[in-house]
Design an enzyme around this catalytic site. Sequence first.
Site, mmCIF file in Angstrom:
data_model
loop_
_atom_site.group_PDB
_atom_site.id
_atom_site.type_symbol
_atom_site.label_atom_id
_atom_site.label_comp_id
_atom_site.label_asym_id
_atom_site.label_seq_id
_atom_site.Cartn_x
_atom_site.Cartn_y
_atom_site.Cartn_z
ATOM 1 N N ARG A 78 14.763 18.196 -8.077
ATOM 2 C CA ARG A 78 13.419 18.778 -8.151
ATOM 3 C C ARG A 78 13.149 19.673 -6.955
ATOM 4 O O ARG A 78 12.489 20.715 -7.079
ATOM 5 C CB ARG A 78 12.371 17.671 -8.215
ATOM 6 C CG ARG A 78 12.339 16.917 -9.525
ATOM 7 C CD ARG A 78 11.510 15.637 -9.390
ATOM 8 N NE ARG A 78 10.155 15.943 -8.936
ATOM 9 C CZ ARG A 78 9.408 15.087 -8.227
ATOM 10 N NH1 ARG A 78 9.884 13.909 -7.891
ATOM 11 N NH2 ARG A 78 8.189 15.433 -7.871
ATOM 12 N N LYS A 83 0.858 -1.183 0.000
ATOM 13 C CA LYS A 83 0.000 0.000 0.000
ATOM 14 C C LYS A 83 0.894 1.232 0.000
ATOM 15 O O LYS A 83 1.940 1.249 0.636
ATOM 16 C CB LYS A 83 -0.868 -0.012 1.267
ATOM 17 C CG LYS A 83 -1.837 1.163 1.409
ATOM 18 C CD LYS A 83 -1.307 2.433 2.046
ATOM 19 C CE LYS A 83 -0.700 2.287 3.402
ATOM 20 N NZ LYS A 83 -0.205 3.609 3.934
ATOM 21 N N THR A 135 6.269 7.365 8.064
ATOM 22 C CA THR A 135 6.140 6.041 8.677
ATOM 23 C C THR A 135 7.444 5.601 9.336
ATOM 24 O O THR A 135 7.433 5.015 10.424
ATOM 25 C CB THR A 135 5.714 5.016 7.605
ATOM 26 O OG1 THR A 135 4.437 5.402 7.093
ATOM 27 C CG2 THR A 135 5.624 3.620 8.183
ATOM 28 N N SER A 180 0.570 5.553 0.499
ATOM 29 C CA SER A 180 -0.233 6.742 0.774
ATOM 30 C C SER A 180 0.503 7.969 0.263
ATOM 31 O O SER A 180 1.733 8.060 0.364
ATOM 32 C CB SER A 180 -0.483 6.876 2.276
ATOM 33 O OG SER A 180 -1.047 8.145 2.579
#
Length: 429
Positions: free
Chosen positions: A167, A80, A119, A82
Amino acid sequence: MDARTVIGRLRRGEDPQPSELAWFAAGLASGGVSDAQAGAFAMGVCLRGLSDAGRVALTLAMRDSGDVLNWDLDGPVVDKHSTGGVGDCVSLVLAPMLAACGVYVPMISGRGLGHTGGTLDKLEAIPGYSVSPDEDRLRRVVSEVGCAIVSASGDIAPADKRLYAVRDVSATVESLDLITASILSKKLAAGLQSLVLDVKCGSGAFMKTPEDARALAQALVSTANAAGCPTSALITDMSQPLVPSLGNALEVELCMQVLTTAQGGPLRDLCLSLGAELLHTAGIDGGTERLERALDSGAAAERFGKMVHALGGPVDFVENWQRLLPEAPVIREVTAQQSGTVSAIDGEALGLAVVDLGGGRRVETDPVNPAVGLTEVVRLGAQVEKGQPLARIHAAREEHADQAAAAVRAAITYGAPCAQPPLVLERIG
């Protein structure tokens, strides 16, 4: 080939050839492409954009600039991702839930970025937990436990690491094509067979509007599927923090409550939604029931404890997390200065308040205090009276608590009564 040919194509609004992008990505990783050329490339993509095929080619080129993991396991390899939000600690609960359902989760995660928590920073609030195992240890933990939440090694998508740094200083972070390639190059390098994306939308997310969130979700899903990884996305609400605790150890504490007490609330609900979507994408039916059993039986908590110990943490963390997590020396309530209904919450402002408490970074080298943050943050639609608590502040110093109190009060808007927004706004598949 040379970098000028690739940059010239972008300047003319053309897609570079896949072979040219592969060469350019390899040059980013090796240093054969200069910072000036990397900056010109990023600006060219930002201004001119890429076609769908060009975005896929760039993603695969960046994936293939380093190691790509392959797995020989008896179940699907899934993950997963996020896009980041305030109080978003889903990974800590969802990864062991999925592992308890028989799939394998090599979850490559990141640190805090801007106002959003990371996380890896949350897991490092656990004494001894190592987010940087070598590949042999990562493979062993995934095989034996079923999940491992770790950082990307220097050998995973090194072109992305180089391009992202460029960037960041060249005003090209917001490019949809570059965001997509950055996220997916690392995920695809983990050797996934299925992926679900949690694209946040609202005041606490990077994507503030449904239109922006939808555009990013569609770009990510179409690119990942075209690259060979079955993928879907849920656009989820971030008009308020996902959970009422913000800060590294404080969010771990809340996750442990969900894992060990079958506590409900939006964190459990979102884990069930994302997990069921992912299991369905991986070809496993009955996902919601499987995931609920994993939580309610204690199987997910057991997997989390095994993962923590396998990556250097305490063997008894699940049993004794209350005394093992760090606590802030200053704990204070911040109270409402007026009565009313909470009609809006500036999630980004709350996230930055946690950063200012020391729970995040202003620059990459800043240390993080895992104990600080906010708990019991008021929810949308709450009726509050003057003098009632809006949140509880956990700070290292009294003066930090004063600053946080002012930030919390400024982040709360009072107005007309409002209902709780739906947690899942849209599915992109």
